[in-house]
Design a protein around this motif. Structure first.
Motif, mmCIF file in Angstrom:
data_model
loop_
_atom_site.group_PDB
_atom_site.id
_atom_site.type_symbol
_atom_site.label_atom_id
_atom_site.label_comp_id
_atom_site.label_asym_id
_atom_site.label_seq_id
_atom_site.Cartn_x
_atom_site.Cartn_y
_atom_site.Cartn_z
ATOM 1 N N THR A 177 0.832 -1.197 0.000
ATOM 2 C CA THR A 177 0.000 0.000 0.000
ATOM 3 C C THR A 177 0.870 1.252 0.000
ATOM 4 O O THR A 177 0.614 2.202 -0.729
ATOM 5 C CB THR A 177 -0.921 -0.006 1.226
ATOM 6 N N PRO A 232 -8.088 6.314 -2.277
ATOM 7 C CA PRO A 232 -7.756 6.269 -0.847
ATOM 8 C C PRO A 232 -7.195 7.592 -0.339
ATOM 9 O O PRO A 232 -7.157 7.827 0.861
ATOM 10 C CB PRO A 232 -6.691 5.177 -0.763
ATOM 11 N N GLY A 267 -6.633 -4.184 -3.534
ATOM 12 C CA GLY A 267 -7.673 -3.627 -2.666
ATOM 13 C C GLY A 267 -7.782 -4.407 -1.366
ATOM 14 O O GLY A 267 -7.849 -3.834 -0.290
ATOM 15 N N GLY A 293 -5.037 -3.624 0.814
ATOM 16 C CA GLY A 293 -5.250 -2.293 1.381
ATOM 17 C C GLY A 293 -6.197 -2.354 2.570
ATOM 18 O O GLY A 293 -5.982 -1.686 3.577
ATOM 19 N N GLN A 296 -4.987 -0.873 6.379
ATOM 20 C CA GLN A 296 -5.423 0.421 6.884
ATOM 21 C C GLN A 296 -5.735 0.420 8.362
ATOM 22 O O GLN A 296 -6.255 -0.549 8.898
ATOM 23 C CB GLN A 296 -6.640 0.918 6.103
ATOM 24 N N TYR A 322 -10.543 1.111 0.396
ATOM 25 C CA TYR A 322 -9.916 -0.029 -0.268
ATOM 26 C C TYR A 322 -10.914 -1.155 -0.513
ATOM 27 O O TYR A 322 -10.828 -1.879 -1.499
ATOM 28 C CB TYR A 322 -8.728 -0.537 0.554
ATOM 29 N N SER A 356 -11.583 -2.834 -4.012
ATOM 30 C CA SER A 356 -11.525 -4.272 -4.220
ATOM 31 C C SER A 356 -12.761 -4.755 -4.974
ATOM 32 O O SER A 356 -12.679 -5.601 -5.870
ATOM 33 C CB SER A 356 -11.407 -4.948 -2.857
#
Ligand code: NA
Ligand code: NA
Lengths: 102, 119, 125, 157, 138, 785, 526
Positions: free
Chosen positions: F553, G248, G304, G307, G311, G320, G324
């Protein structure tokens, strides 16, 4: 267009104006101050009005003349706005000459 | 024929003035002097070319419009020249070395807000 | 002539791309303006250019007009110019506001919306 | 009265740009002029007079003459291989009083030979002028005061 | 900007620009011009007025908030499509009326014209709003 | 059957309400539902026997081939009876165990939903329906494991269960999709009749692996077993019901169910044999090490599941019979033992076997229940566990290598379980009174009714095995084998090889029990030495996943606009160039055919280029802005030259207004002067810029080489004046032909006005930085305007 | 007046029926009311009601339109009375109508939520106007049958979203908005470029006309290149990997209602455009393009999903999650069968509802905990179990677990992928689902179950944040509950939606009806 004088005249005028454009553009690139550049922009507008006029005559498309009028009336607004920017800069005691190291 | 000649003359002279103005803008030493070239030659050049249109079109609507265009130009050009010159002075844009006199120097207040009169 | 216009379009795109990779958001905004010009000129070129004759039908004209410039791309560009101008004004003012509240127009220093680096958060349940 | 004048002018201006002086068109211009004046109604207190048409025409001719002259002068300077003039900013003591007069004068000065209005002092007594040849400030001042300024005063008196 | 010259000449120029703007707007159907261009010219007029006389002067002059004008323009343009509903034609279809002015003269009123005037209002309103807001932002 | 399944869900909605009125006694009332379901299924028995299976069809989502097709045969019936039967007692037990708990109502609801889902799994014939209910058991199990959610251990266990069974569920879904799609039928009942079609399919291996992945995760086969012991975080009724008697058997059910179509192949036997056997050994070995009663039971459950898997892997009627019997026995004794453990915890306040002792006197009924359950677990005659053990030994006594290995594994495993079973039942009950947090008493009837009944059932099943052998066991074994099985079962089969092996098992188990502490210490040492298990692995896996995902990320999401832009443009360059080359769409440039520009066109082009150059080299932003004006100017002139007055007009106006707005905004920014790029950045930017610019130019050139169809423009030209009453075609397009575009466009303009207004006006309060600035600005403004 | 012959050859001559105006309502009603609301923007009390009316009319209009389409097939109205392809056509098939209906519904729900989230200042600054304009852009995009017109609606949507994003002017919003604005501006500009070039090749802009012209064109290589450019442009809009950076970066910055409407609508319009373009303009996708869709879709799902795990901020996690989901929709276009497109339609509807619901809930949770940081959120179930139930329900929907709506489209997609032998897509979908389960599951147990912030002692409950007032909570929970019920309903009884998406997929793969509707049955076609 059948008239030879007009043919030549427009041709010559266009050549002159194009050279004028280029000269002004060169000054714009050189500067050195912002005022110079803005002046060049203002001059370009004047030249543009003339260019449109010649173009209208050459093509007999007089509709274009409105564009020239509008430029005459409104083109100076950009200069006014930029002048205001310079004024503001001056009033804020900021360096204008960008050639100076900052 | 005469008309054509007049038109030809107008546009060639107009274009020539425009070019001269442009040349002045390129050649002159400082922004103030350049402004002379731009405002005078520019206005006259463009004005003559518009008059050329007025003559060439031979149509009332276009003639009045072209003349209105010239008028607009005359109205606006000195204003923008004045504003730019004033702003440049306040911003401290230097005059060229050949300058012999500068009476406005020091007449503006510190922040450029007020201008004193020459006494 | 189309060829040369195409080259110009390419050059404006290149310049715009270059500008938009700057740190200074103001330069990005200028890149947006350039991009707008490039796109307008691209659509204009794509409609095939015709010299001089505008798509205006003379007052007392009847019949089929030929040799005029292609009006459709012009209409599309007009729409695109106005939209482009609106969006340009927006990004410009946005930049100004971002500058005002973040104190910079350097995009490298504008990164409060996203975490510096995702915290290597400890595994908890 | 002065508003009415402006109004008429605007109506005619409409007709002029529309290129159609029919009654219908002038009345359309009248309506639009009304709108335009309405927009700037606050500023009209300054006063607009265009009564003295003869003097105006005289001023106009002077102006055109000076404009051509000035352009030619600049042209000569531009074309000359050597740039050997000595510019400067001089102070011109204003005789005219009203804003409109000052404005008119300043603009005329800008468009005429070798001079360019830079700014008007806050007390409206001095007009600073940039001259392309400032070796003789007194001469320039005299020229202006006997030329444009006099005619402007005549028009507005 | 606080100069006599600009302050004095700007109102006249503004008025001229407005006139010119309306002229360009109304003849756009047949010659270069139309709502966008006319609107842009009028917005320029407002800009000049604002620069010379201050934002408040423009606001007072317009009476309506420029954004309201923008909304009105969209409404007008959208509603210019409504008469077509009554005429059983699709949305935004052009409908023409001859409005008699006496003297055997007619004024050609049409929905496309109303539409274009709507466009004019939107452009004037929105751009003026933007400029005024920027001008007085702190 | 639909009602049997749905009633659980429906009742679940009302359970909290019921609890509010009746308190913990709601358990009695709620138990009526599973009880009646039990009775209902018992009533179906004859029909199942006579018809082999009962179908029930309810259309649900016919377009997806998904219907609630219920299919009751021997195996479904066995499971349904176990679920509803044990469920009855669990509901009662829950009321007693969680008496006074605030969220008892919620607990009842979850339990009922689980039971309904579980019934759904075993009754459904449709593959998707099986999957659906399967996932519902995962979800409800998740909710139940996390019931005590304030504790991290509970949350972790719940997540673990969800992830592991979720993984299996997804694999199984894929397996079902492949299976169903490849045979063109999603009805298990139909697929079963296809014989060897699946086994002969080239997709057999993927189907097998995917479905087994589902079964193994659900049934806690090594290495997916770790979630099960952790699931003991749930209240004991949950452990007893879900994690020993029913849900974990779903995997076993799945293997039994698919046995006819997937089973009895080398792959099947190896996979099930190896994983099952290993699970059995590992489970018992780890179980020995535990001191927590529930953990001991959990690991033996895992071991038992391994044993069942192993038996199914061995295959053949005998092994299946053994598996069915062991399944029955295990559900009864393990459910009972869990409830006993729960009662002990409830009464004594601890589950630590080293602290517990002497409870037998305090709680005799519980002790008795524990004892008979342990006897069954130890495989002692006459309990049903004994018969199961005999039966499996009998089945594995084939002499072939695999069977023999499995037999040895089974004996070792059973012996260990024997020891552990008695340890669980005897250690807390016998000996001196332990050092326990609470004064223990016999639990309420709600607490002992369940274990006692289940224990007695185990006994009854043992004694009545001959009857069962002809009835339910028979039908189940037949159903699994998809043929009529011979299940002739007797409590006492005479002295034969299985019996000897059984005695051997008991002897060995006795030894282990005798040296229990030493064995435990040994297991402890070994496992400490290994020091790693999948449970730890789960944490490590998650930590790794967290790390990887954060790195990935962060790599893409740098937070820098500049990199986002650069990446976008690099992509753009690829998007133009790669397909252009790949699709052979490069333009051919024939210089000879080019129309040359006139000199003034060339001049304007030159100015445009000069303007661009000026924009790029400008050191300050303002210079860039002014230079931009040249370009805009040149473009406007170009528009004019090529017959576009409207465009030219608009462009000039827009340029002017752009300058005005730019100057307005720039007046408000105090910027560093020099912000030019330097170094590599500039190089990269230049390369990308050239790639993009040349790409667009090439693409445009290529497009220009096609013939443009002008029919649209011709149409506009033709009708503009004639119908639309407009001579400026461009304007007519804007306000008539394509007025809708314009409507959208003015919407944009209007909205922009609103947005910019909001952008400038709407500011958060107490904005220090801004307010200071505004002060100096407003001073400026006063004098400026 | 022009002579009648000329008119009949250029224009539609049959009278337009009232029924045909239905196709306009989803776009026109919010537009007119937005203009009205702008003119009345000082009357802040009226704003809410105007917006509700607009969304309601749009929803009812698209609902009735959908009925018409079910009975009569795709509907079309060519604006200004000209014939297609010369005038701009609004052409709606089932896909358009379904999407418009759900989009209007979602907008309505968000408007209902708004009083709890939007203060007077924001209302006066045009919050409701912007919401309506967003709906105008979205519905206009769904309805239009003209590619340039689509661009215009995209811009309407874009500028409205800009406005909603910055409404409030917080630092974080401005930072997010800068990224959002530039990247999205690029996206629409690329779209415009591609449109211009497409016109240069085909000479037309109308979808139905493009279908024929593209098929007939010999410039296949050029068109293929353009198709990839379209994919790229809409990929940015849809936030597909690797064009998703902006999402994001920005979605967690505005007020919750705005995040919710973004999540519900914006990326979906990108997906819609991809579906539309790649069924009618490039129906065979030039082979490589569909493969590319698959690659992009697969990577989007996985990146995704990762992610979601990475997070630590609730709304960024949802961003995310949203992304996804886009991957699944892309895969559906890639496989390009009746089943897969059906799945895409259904997944999109599911995602509109589910993501909106989750974002709205994040607002409730954020308020309850006083933070959006997952580490600081806790004890939600102790504070209010309706919130907890709603959250778990929607989380299950997001994970694709029963009994909620996420399961069916995923299942259909797996079937479609298997039928076409795309095993790696199956793997990608399943991996993505697992990652989602891990990420969403982990976040859920922490926020809902943990007693408080991450430092709360094990086993204890610490009340945090503010207790929500009853009225405010009711306002917030009403739309969430509706979404919850809808998601549950679509999970338990998906038949209605399946029928619709079946129809939509059929229309997409059989464009003759769409074309016929555009050109008009029995009208003269030049
Ligand atoms: Na000028
Ligand atoms: Na632009």
């Amino acid at each position: 267009m059948e008239n030879i004088y007009l043919d030549y005249a427009t041709l010559i005028a266009q050549i002159l104006l194009i050279i004028g454009f280029i000269l002004v553009t060169i000054r714009l690139i050189i500067g050195p101050t912002l005022s110079d550049r803005i002046l060049c922009l203002d001059m370009l507008v004047s030249l543009g009005i003339g260019f449109i006029a010649i173009f209208a005559i050459r093509t007999q498309q007089f509709a274009y003349i409105d564009v020239a009028i509008a430029l005459g009336l409104i083109g100076f607004l950009a200069t006014v706005a930029f002048a205001r920017y310079i004024l503001w800069q001056g009033q804020n005691q900021m360096q204008l000459d960008e050639k100076k190291p900052n | 024929m005469i008309i054509e000649l007049i038109i030809a003359a107008l546009i060639v002279i107009g274009a020539a003035f425009s070019l001269i103005g442009a040349l002045g803008v390129l050649r002159f030493q400082d922004v103030y002097v350049r402004m002379h070239a731009a405002s005078k030659a520019g206005t006259l050049g463009a004005g003559l070319l518009l008059l050329g249109v007025a003559v060439a079109s031979a149509e009332l609507g276009l003639i009045t419009r072209a003349i209105a265009g010239v008028l607009f130009l005359i109205l606006t050009t000195p204003v923008s020249a004045h504003l730019l010159a004033r702003a440049s002075v306040i911003a401290g844009v230097k005059t060229c070395d050949e300058t012999v006199v500068n009476l406005i120097d020091g007449k503006y207040s510190e922040n450029g807000q007020t201008l004193d009169s020459e006494k | 002539m189309e060829f040369y216009l195409t080259i110009l379009v390419g050059l404006i795109f290149a310049a715009s791309t270059y500008m938009m990779q700057s740190r200074s958001v103001i330069r990005l905004v200028l890149g947006v303006a350039l991009l707008g010009n490039a796109v307008n000129l691209l659509i204009f070129t794509v409609g095939r250019v015709t010299r001089d004759i505008p798509p205006i039908i003379p007052a007392d004209f009847h019949g089929t007009l030929t040799g005029i410039a292609n009006p459709l791309p012009q209409a599309l560009i007009l729409t695109a110019i106005v939209i482009g101008f609106a969006l340009f004004a927006f990004v410009l003012v946005l930049t100004y506001r971002a500058y005002e509240s973040l104190g910079t127009d350097n995009s490298d220093e504008m990164r409060i919306a996203e975490p510096k680096k995702t915290q290597a958060s400890k595994l908890t349940y | 009265m002065k508003i009415f004048t402006l109004h008429i002018i605007l109506s005619l201006a409409w007709a002029a740009i529309a290129g159609n002086f029919s009654i219908l068109n002038i009345s359309v211009g009248f309506v639009f002029g009304l709108l335009a004046i309405w927009l700037v109604r606050e500023q009209l207190g300054a006063g607009v007079y265009f009564r003295k048409s003869r003097k105006i025409i005289s001023l106009m001719f002077l102006f055109i003459y000076e404009l051509v002259l000035s352009t030619v002068k600049v042209a000569i300077l531009v074309i000359k291989p050597k740039l050997d003039f000595e510019p400067g900013i001089i102070a011109y003591p204003l005789a005219v009083k009203s804003d409109l007069e000052i404005t008119l004068l300043a603009n005329l000065i800008t468009l005429t030979p070798g001079t360019l209005s830079v700014d008007v002092s806050d007390d409206k007594k001095t007009l600073y002028v940039h001259a392309i040849d400032a070796t003789d400030p007194a001469g320039i001042i005299a020229d202006i005061s006997s030329g444009f300024e006099r005619k402007v005063i005549e028009v507005f008196e | 900007m606080n100069t006599i010259i600009l302050r004095t000449i700007a109102p006249a120029l503004t008025a001229l620009m407005i006139i010119f703007s309306l002229f360009v707007l109304l003849r756009g159907h047949n010659e270069p011009g139309g709502g966008f261009i006319g609107g842009l010219i009028a917005a320029s007029a407002m800009a000049l007025y604002g620069i010379s006389s201050g934002v408040q002067a423009v606001r007072r002059a317009l009476y309506f908030h420029p954004v309201t004008m923008g909304g009105f323009g969209v409404l007008m343009a959208a509603c210019s499509g409504i008469p077509s509903y009554i005429n059983n034609v699709p949305f935004l279809s052009g409908i023409w009326w001859k409005v008699p002015l006496g003297d055997g003269e007619y004024f050609d009123l049409s929905t496309p014209m109303i539409f274009d005037i709507g466009v004019w209002f939107v452009v004037v309103g929105a751009i003026t709003a933007i400029m005024l807001t920027l001008e007085e932002a702190d | 059957m639909l009602l049997a399944v749905l009633s659980g869900f429906i009742l679940a909605l009302f359970a909290p309400l019921l609890k509010r009125f009746l308190g913990y006694r709601a358990g009695w009332v709620l138990a009526l539902l599973p009880a009646s379901i039990f009775v209902y299924f018992l009533g179906q028995y004859d029909q199942v026997m006579s018809q082999h299976a009962i179908f029930e069809y309810h259309p649900w989502i016919p377009s997806l081939g998904l219907n609630l097709t219920f299919y009751l045969d021997g195996i479904s019936l066995l499971f349904a009876l176990l679920i509803s039967g044990i469920g009855t007692f669990i509901m009662i037990y829950s009321g007693g165990y969680l008496k006074g708990h605030v969220h008892l109502g919620r607990f009842f609801a979850f339990m009922l939903m689980f039971m309904a889902s579980m019934l759904g799994v075993v009754l459904s014939s449709n593959l998707m329906a099986i999957f659906l209910f399967w996932e519902l058991t995962s979800v409800t199990s998740f909710l139940l494991i996390g019931f005590d959610h304030l504790r991290q251990a509970s949350r972790r266990a719940a997540l673990q269960a969800l992830v592991v069974t979720g993984l299996g569920g997804l694999a199984m879904l894929a397996g079902f999709v492949i299976l169903g799609t490849s045979v063109g039928n999603f009805e298990m009942a139909d697929i079963l009749s296809f014989g060897n079609v699946v086994k002969d399919s080239e997709l057999y291996i993927p189907i097998l692996i995917l479905i087994l992945l589902g079964a193994f995760t659900k049934s806690a086969q090594f290495p997916f077993h770790f979630w099960l012991p952790n699931a003991m975080e749930a209240p004991t009724p949950v452990s007893a019901f879900l994690h020993s008697a029913t849900m974990v058997k779903a995997g076993i059910y799945l293997m039994m169910r698919t046995y006819p179509i997937l089973g009895d192949t080398i792959e099947w036997s190896l996979l099930l044999g190896i994983f099952g056997g290993f699970t059995l050994l590992a489970g018992t070995f780890i179980a020995i090490r535990q001191t927590d009663l529930k953990q001991m039971l959990a690991y033996t459950t895992m071991a038992s599941l391994g044993l069942l898997t192993m038996l199914l892997g061995a295959g053949g009627e005998g092994a299946i019979e053994g598996a069915v019997l062991y399944l029955l026995a295990h559900s009864l004794f393990k459910g009972g033992l869990f409830m006993v453990a729960g009662t002990i915890y409830h009464e004594a306040g601890t589950l630590d076997i080293t602290k517990l002792g002497g409870l037998g006197r305090k709680m005799p009924i519980t002790f008795f229940a524990a004892l008979i359950a342990a006897l069954s677990m130890g495989g002692i005659i006459p309990l049903v566990g004994f018969i199961a053990k005999e039966s499996m030994y009998h089945a594995l006594l084939h002499g072939d290598p695999l069977s023999t290995i499995l037999l040895v594994v089974a004996i070792i495993g059973n012996a260990m379980m024997f020891a552990i079973g008695f340890a669980v039942a005897l250690k807390p009950m016998m000996g001196k009174l332990g050092d326990m947090p609470k004064q223990a008493h016999e639990g309420s009837i709600m607490l002992w009714l369940g274990p006692l009944t289940l224990g007695l059932c185990g006994l009854a099943a043992g004694i009545g095995i001959a009857y069962l052998g002809h009835t339910i066991v028979h039908s189940a074994v037949s159903a699994i084998g998809n043929e009529n099985a011979e299940t002739d079962l007797h409590l006492w089969g005479g002295i034969n090889a299985p019996l000897i092996l059984s005695l051997l098992t008991m002897a060995w188990g006795g030894v282990i029990f005798y040296f229990y502490d030493k064995v435990r210490a040994f297991a402890d040492r070994v496992l400490n030495w290994i020091g790693w298990g999948p449970d730890k692995g789960f944490d490590q896996f998650l930590a790794l996943l967290l790390w990887v995902s954060q790195r990935i990320t962060d790599t893409f999401q740098t937070g820098h606009l500049k990199t986002y832009m650069r990446n976008t443009f690099i992509l753009l360059a690829l998007v133009i160039w790669v397909p252009m080359i790949a699709y052979d769409a490069l333009p051919d440039i024939d210089l000879s055919t080019l129309t040359k520009p006139t000199f003034y066109e060339a001049g304007i082009l030159l100015i445009a280029v000069l303007g661009l150059y000026a924009v790029l080299i400008a050191k300050s932003r303002l210079t860039s802005i002014v230079s931009l004006g040249i370009l805009g100017f040149a473009v406007a002139i170009l528009f004019m030259l090529f017959g576009a007055p409207d465009l030219s007009f608009t462009q000039f106006m827009v340029e002017t207004l752009t300058a005005v707005i730019l100057a307005l905004v720039m007046t408000r920014l105090k910027l560093d002067k020099n912000d030019a790029k330097y170094g590599m950045e500039a190089v990269v930017a230049t390369i990308v810029a050239i790639a993009v610019g040349s790409g667009f130019a090439a693409l445009l050139l290529r497009v220009m080489q096609t013939e443009l169809d002008m029919s649209l423009s011709d149409y506009f030209t033709k009708y503009s004046a004639a119908i639309a009453h407009g001579h400026n075609i461009v304007n007519v397009i804007l306000v008539d032909f394509r007025a809708l575009d314009t409507l959208g466009e003015i919407s944009v303009v209007m909205t922009t006005g609103v947005v910019i207004l909001a952008l400038i006006r709407l500011k958060p309060k107490n904005h220090k930085h801004a307010s200071q600035k505004s002060k100096s600005k407003s001073k400026l403004k006063e004098s400026a305007s | 007046m022009a002579d009648q012959n000329l008119i009949s050859e250029a224009m539609r001559t049959t009278p337009t029926l009232l029924a045909e105006w239905k196709i306009l309502t989803p776009m026109l009603a919010p537009l007119v009311l937005a203009a009205v609301s702008l003119m009345l923007r000082q009357k802040d009390r009226w704003q809410f009601h105007i917006a509700v009316t607009a969304a309601l009319i749009a929803m009812i209009g698209s609902g009735f339109l959908l009925f018409d389409i079910i009975i009569d097939g795709p509907q079309s109205l060519v604006m200004s009375g000209w014939l297609a392809p010369f005038g701009i056509a609004f052409t709606a098939d089932s896909l358009s109508a379904i999407f418009a209906f759900v989009a209007s519904l979602v907008t309505l729900l968000i408007i209902l939520y708004s009083p709890a989230d939007v203060d007077k200042a924001a209302t006066k600054s045009g919050y409701y106007t912007l919401i309506m304009m967003l709906l105008v852009g979205v519905n206009g995009s769904f309805m239009t049958g003209d590619i340039f017109n689509l661009y215009v609606w995209f811009e309407v949507m874009l500028i409205s979203s800009f406005g909603l994003l910055i409404l409030g002017g917080k630092k974080i919003q401005l930072d997010g908005a800068v990224k959002y604005a530039f990247l999205n501006l690029l996206g629409t500009t690329f779209f415009l470029i591609a449109t211009g070039l497409l016109y240069g090749v085909t000479g037309t802009l109308n979808f139905a006309d493009l279908f024929a012209k593209v098929a007939a064109s010999e410039a296949t290589g050029t068109l293929a290149t353009l198709s990839i450019l379209f994919l790229f442009a809409f990929g940015i809009k849809a936030a597909a990997f690797p064009m998703y950076f902006w999402l994001p970066a920005a979605y967690h910055t505005p007020r919750v209602a705005v995040s919710a409407i973004f999540a519900g609508l914006l990326t979906k319009v990108g997906v819609y455009a991809l579906i539309r373009i790649f069924t009618i303009v490039f129906p065979d996708g030039n082979g490589a393009a569909f493969e590319l869709f698959g690659v992009i879709g697969g990577l989007t799902i996985i990146i995704g999903g990762l992610g979601v795990i990475a997070q630590t901020e609730l709304r960024r996690m949802l961003a995310y999650l949203l992304m996804s989901g886009v991957g699944i929709m892309m895969i559906g276009i890639s496989i390009h069968t009746q089943l897969s497109l059906m799945a895409t339609v259904q997944y999109t509807v599911h995602s509109m509802l589910m993501m909106t619901g989750l974002y709205l809930l994040s607002g409730v949770i954020g308020r309850m905990a006083g933070s959006f940081e997952i580490a600081k959120i806790g004890g939600i179930v102790m504070q209010n179990h309706f919130v907890a139930i709603a959250y778990f329900g929607l989380a299950l929907a997001a994970m694709g677990l029963p009994p909620f709506s996420g399961l069916w489209p995923k299942y259909m997609m797996l079937m479609a992928a298997f039928e076409q032998g795309y095993y790696w897509l199956i793997a990608a979908i399943l991996t993505g689902s697992l990652l989602t389960i891990i990420g969403v599951g982990r976040a859920s147990i922490q926020m809902i179950w943990r007693g408080g912030g991450v430092n709360t002692p094990d086993g204890q409950y610490e009340a945090r944040g503010k207790r929500l007032e009853g009225k405010q909570l009711r306002i917030m929970m009403l739309p969430i509950s509706i979404i919850f019920v809808l998601t549950l309903w679509l999970g338990i009884s998906p038949n209605t939606l399946i029928r619709q998406s079946d129809l939509a997929a059929y229309d997409l793969l059989n464009v003759e009806q769409y074309i016929e509707a555009t050109f008009g049955k029995g009208e003269h076609i030049e």
